[in-house]
Design a protein around this motif. Sequence first.
Motif, PDB file in Angstrom:
ATOM      1  N   LEU A 141      -2.038   6.868   3.813  1.00 54.26           N
ATOM      2  CA  LEU A 141      -2.754   6.163   2.747  1.00 54.26           C
ATOM      3  C   LEU A 141      -4.026   6.923   2.360  1.00 54.26           C
ATOM      4  CD1 LEU A 141      -2.351   2.459   3.964  1.00 54.26           C
ATOM      5  CD2 LEU A 141      -0.980   3.708   2.294  1.00 54.26           C
ATOM      6  N   LEU A 142      -4.715   7.468   3.353  1.00 53.65           N
ATOM      7  CA  LEU A 142      -5.907   8.255   3.054  1.00 53.65           C
ATOM      8  C   LEU A 142      -5.559   9.502   2.253  1.00 53.65           C
ATOM      9  CD1 LEU A 142      -7.768   7.965   6.481  1.00 53.65           C
ATOM     10  CD2 LEU A 142      -8.604   7.127   4.281  1.00 53.65           C
ATOM     11  N   GLU A 143      -4.461  10.146   2.631  1.00 53.58           N
ATOM     12  CA  GLU A 143      -4.055  11.359   1.913  1.00 53.58           C
ATOM     13  C   GLU A 143      -3.672  11.025   0.477  1.00 53.58           C
ATOM     14  OE1 GLU A 143      -1.050  13.614   3.916  1.00 53.58           O
ATOM     15  OE2 GLU A 143      -0.953  15.123   2.314  1.00 53.58           O
ATOM     16  N   ALA A 144      -2.937   9.931   0.299  1.00 54.16           N
ATOM     17  CA  ALA A 144      -2.556   9.531  -1.063  1.00 54.16           C
ATOM     18  C   ALA A 144      -3.792   9.221  -1.893  1.00 54.16           C
ATOM     19  CB  ALA A 144      -1.627   8.314  -1.006  1.00 54.16           C
ATOM     20  N   SER A 145      -4.763   8.579  -1.277  1.00 54.31           N
ATOM     21  CA  SER A 145      -6.005   8.263  -1.990  1.00 54.31           C
ATOM     22  C   SER A 145      -6.718   9.545  -2.410  1.00 54.31           C
ATOM     23  CB  SER A 145      -6.920   7.419  -1.095  1.00 54.31           C
ATOM     24  OG  SER A 145      -8.184   7.246  -1.680  1.00 54.31           O
ATOM     25  N   ALA A 146      -6.811  10.499  -1.486  1.00 57.11           N
ATOM     26  CA  ALA A 146      -7.496  11.759  -1.799  1.00 57.11           C
ATOM     27  C   ALA A 146      -6.774  12.499  -2.915  1.00 57.11           C
ATOM     28  CB  ALA A 146      -7.579  12.623  -0.542  1.00 57.11           C
ATOM     29  N   ILE A 147      -5.461  12.496  -2.870  1.00 60.14           N
ATOM     30  CA  ILE A 147      -4.673  13.163  -3.914  1.00 60.14           C
ATOM     31  C   ILE A 147      -4.933  12.498  -5.262  1.00 60.14           C
ATOM     32  CG2 ILE A 147      -2.315  13.511  -4.770  1.00 60.14           C
ATOM     33  CD1 ILE A 147      -1.499  13.846  -1.771  1.00 60.14           C
ATOM     34  N   ALA A 148      -4.927  11.184  -5.257  1.00 60.97           N
ATOM     35  CA  ALA A 148      -5.076  10.459  -6.525  1.00 60.97           C
ATOM     36  C   ALA A 148      -6.492  10.560  -7.076  1.00 60.97           C
ATOM     37  CB  ALA A 148      -4.713   8.990  -6.325  1.00 60.97           C
ATOM     38  N   ARG A 149      -7.464  10.545  -6.183  1.00 57.05           N
ATOM     39  CA  ARG A 149      -8.848  10.560  -6.667  1.00 57.05           C
ATOM     40  C   ARG A 149      -9.256  11.929  -7.165  1.00 57.05           C
ATOM     41  NH1 ARG A 149     -12.184   9.933  -2.741  1.00 57.05           N
ATOM     42  NH2 ARG A 149     -10.751   9.743  -0.991  1.00 57.05           N
ATOM     43  N   HIS A 165       3.341  15.940  -5.235  1.00 55.52           N
ATOM     44  CA  HIS A 165       3.631  16.252  -3.843  1.00 55.52           C
ATOM     45  C   HIS A 165       5.043  15.794  -3.464  1.00 55.52           C
ATOM     46  CE1 HIS A 165      -0.681  16.751  -3.757  1.00 55.52           C
ATOM     47  NE2 HIS A 165      -0.615  17.211  -2.522  1.00 55.52           N
ATOM     48  N   ASP A 166       5.525  16.338  -2.352  1.00 55.64           N
ATOM     49  CA  ASP A 166       6.783  15.862  -1.778  1.00 55.64           C
ATOM     50  C   ASP A 166       6.518  14.472  -1.184  1.00 55.64           C
ATOM     51  OD1 ASP A 166       9.094  15.311  -0.446  1.00 55.64           O
ATOM     52  OD2 ASP A 166       8.897  16.949   1.016  1.00 55.64           O
ATOM     53  N   GLU A 167       7.169  13.462  -1.733  1.00 57.76           N
ATOM     54  CA  GLU A 167       6.878  12.089  -1.347  1.00 57.76           C
ATOM     55  C   GLU A 167       7.596  11.653  -0.060  1.00 57.76           C
ATOM     56  OE1 GLU A 167       8.944  11.391  -5.025  1.00 57.76           O
ATOM     57  OE2 GLU A 167       9.775   9.544  -4.206  1.00 57.76           O
ATOM     58  N   TYR A 213       0.831  -1.206   0.000  1.00 58.15           N
ATOM     59  CA  TYR A 213       0.000   0.000   0.000  1.00 58.15           C
ATOM     60  C   TYR A 213       0.868   1.261   0.000  1.00 58.15           C
ATOM     61  CZ  TYR A 213      -3.983  -3.020   1.238  1.00 58.15           C
ATOM     62  OH  TYR A 213      -4.977  -3.977   1.232  1.00 58.15           O
ATOM     63  N   LEU A 214       1.895   1.252   0.823  1.00 54.03           N
ATOM     64  CA  LEU A 214       2.747   2.444   0.901  1.00 54.03           C
ATOM     65  C   LEU A 214       3.520   2.648  -0.394  1.00 54.03           C
ATOM     66  CD1 LEU A 214       3.965   2.052   4.583  1.00 54.03           C
ATOM     67  CD2 LEU A 214       2.620   3.963   3.675  1.00 54.03           C
ATOM     68  N   ASP A 215       3.956   1.570  -1.003  1.00 49.02           N
ATOM     69  CA  ASP A 215       4.672   1.677  -2.272  1.00 49.02           C
ATOM     70  C   ASP A 215       3.753   2.276  -3.341  1.00 49.02           C
ATOM     71  OD1 ASP A 215       6.945   1.257  -3.953  1.00 49.02           O
ATOM     72  OD2 ASP A 215       5.940  -0.492  -4.789  1.00 49.02           O
ATOM     73  N   GLU A 216       2.504   1.833  -3.357  1.00 45.59           N
ATOM     74  CA  GLU A 216       1.561   2.397  -4.320  1.00 45.59           C
ATOM     75  C   GLU A 216       1.294   3.869  -3.996  1.00 45.59           C
ATOM     76  OE1 GLU A 216      -1.887   0.076  -5.120  1.00 45.59           O
ATOM     77  OE2 GLU A 216      -2.909   1.699  -6.180  1.00 45.59           O
ATOM     78  N   ALA A 217       1.189   4.175  -2.704  1.00 42.85           N
ATOM     79  CA  ALA A 217       0.941   5.565  -2.304  1.00 42.85           C
ATOM     80  C   ALA A 217       2.066   6.477  -2.795  1.00 42.85           C
ATOM     81  CB  ALA A 217       0.799   5.646  -0.783  1.00 42.85           C
ATOM     82  N   ILE A 218       3.287   6.017  -2.708  1.00 43.40           N
ATOM     83  CA  ILE A 218       4.423   6.818  -3.197  1.00 43.40           C
ATOM     84  C   ILE A 218       4.236   7.122  -4.682  1.00 43.40           C
ATOM     85  CG2 ILE A 218       6.911   6.773  -3.676  1.00 43.40           C
ATOM     86  CD1 ILE A 218       7.173   5.027  -1.101  1.00 43.40           C
ATOM     87  N   THR A 219       3.844   6.108  -5.423  1.00 46.99           N
ATOM     88  CA  THR A 219       3.608   6.298  -6.860  1.00 46.99           C
ATOM     89  C   THR A 219       2.499   7.315  -7.104  1.00 46.99           C
ATOM     90  OG1 THR A 219       4.252   3.997  -7.228  1.00 46.99           O
ATOM     91  CG2 THR A 219       3.071   5.085  -9.016  1.00 46.99           C
ATOM     92  N   LEU A 220       1.458   7.260  -6.270  1.00 47.85           N
ATOM     93  CA  LEU A 220       0.300   8.129  -6.486  1.00 47.85           C
ATOM     94  C   LEU A 220       0.608   9.597  -6.206  1.00 47.85           C
ATOM     95  CD1 LEU A 220      -2.505   5.923  -4.862  1.00 47.85           C
ATOM     96  CD2 LEU A 220      -2.047   6.255  -7.296  1.00 47.85           C
ATOM     97  N   VAL A 221       1.480   9.859  -5.229  1.00 50.13           N
ATOM     98  CA  VAL A 221       1.701  11.260  -4.829  1.00 50.13           C
ATOM     99  C   VAL A 221       2.902  11.890  -5.527  1.00 50.13           C
ATOM    100  CG1 VAL A 221       0.689  10.772  -2.567  1.00 50.13           C
ATOM    101  CG2 VAL A 221       3.185  10.740  -2.827  1.00 50.13           C
ATOM    102  N   ARG A 222       3.747  11.050  -6.082  1.00 50.24           N
ATOM    103  CA  ARG A 222       5.053  11.512  -6.548  1.00 50.24           C
ATOM    104  C   ARG A 222       4.973  12.694  -7.525  1.00 50.24           C
ATOM    105  NH1 ARG A 222       8.205   6.619  -7.913  1.00 50.24           N
ATOM    106  NH2 ARG A 222       9.061   6.813  -5.820  1.00 50.24           N
ATOM    107  N   ALA A 223       4.018  12.659  -8.418  1.00 48.48           N
ATOM    108  CA  ALA A 223       3.979  13.684  -9.471  1.00 48.48           C
ATOM    109  C   ALA A 223       3.599  15.060  -8.944  1.00 48.48           C
ATOM    110  CB  ALA A 223       2.998  13.257 -10.561  1.00 48.48           C
TER     111      ALA A 223
END
Length: 305
Positions: free
Chosen positions: A170-178, A131-133, A119-129
Amino acid sequence: MTTRTRVELGRREDLGADCANCFGLCCVALAFTRSADFPFDKDAGDPCTNLDDADGCRIHPHLRERGFSGCTVFDCSGAGQKVSRHTFAGRSWRDDPETRRSMFATFPIVRRLHDLLRYLDEAITLVRASHDETPWVQAFEHVRLLSDGAPADLATLDVDAEYDRARPLLLEASAIARGRGPVGADGQRVGPGTDLVGADLRGADLRGATLRGSLAIAADLRGAWLDRCDLLGVDLRDADLRGTGLCGALFLTQMQVNAARGDAATVLPAGFQRPGHWSPTADATDGVTPPRRAPSGRAARSRRR
Ligand code: SF4
């Protein structure tokens, strides 16, 4: 300098089962109960009667027809080979009683840590573009180091506390991605923890929605639009994913895919394995138009012995 094996790097594409490098831990350490998924009861720590002396499954090609569909769904997230080859450095549960006790206690803990790493690895991918990862990378490294721990340290680890610590990220990454997008399903209320058991979600626009923790057992998701849809912890047992595109879904796991129904037209994210029990053809979709095929889909293999 030490060199880490792929599973020790903790990247989600490397956290699949590698039964050839495992001492059959899922077939011994874990319990199962007589049900639709297993034909008899087995206590944790008792070797399955189908396990052979080389830690292989005697009935692997026939698991479903012999009533062991639960075995075809299970995914150890790479904990089997990690515990066998790293944590216990090649010692088997067969070697001595203390290794046996400690190994069986460690296996489920490492498995949950590996799930969190995914989950955390995916979250890094989701925020990288955007946000500061750094916070996500630090959390990932923290969990990765824990998963590398000695048996005694792992045995006393509070894994629930580690999930609690990671949850806001994880919630923050989800919100960013969605982001912002159409959320809804043609009159079907959706959201975290929704009861979607048996729901008719054919062709529903679930882009940007969060179904986190929902029960979607036997839900009909044929042709649903799941791009940027948060599926973390969604129970997809027997959910109908025939012809459904899953490439953009967030926090989807191999075990969720294994538990669902699919066919040749189901589009899997890169690195996922196509379950062997899925229909090999593109089945009828009752007039539902599947989403356009996304450019991915590595050939999959089932759990092997
Ligand atoms: S995979 Fe085979 S040996 Fe392992 S638990 Fe299932 S039936 Fe038993």
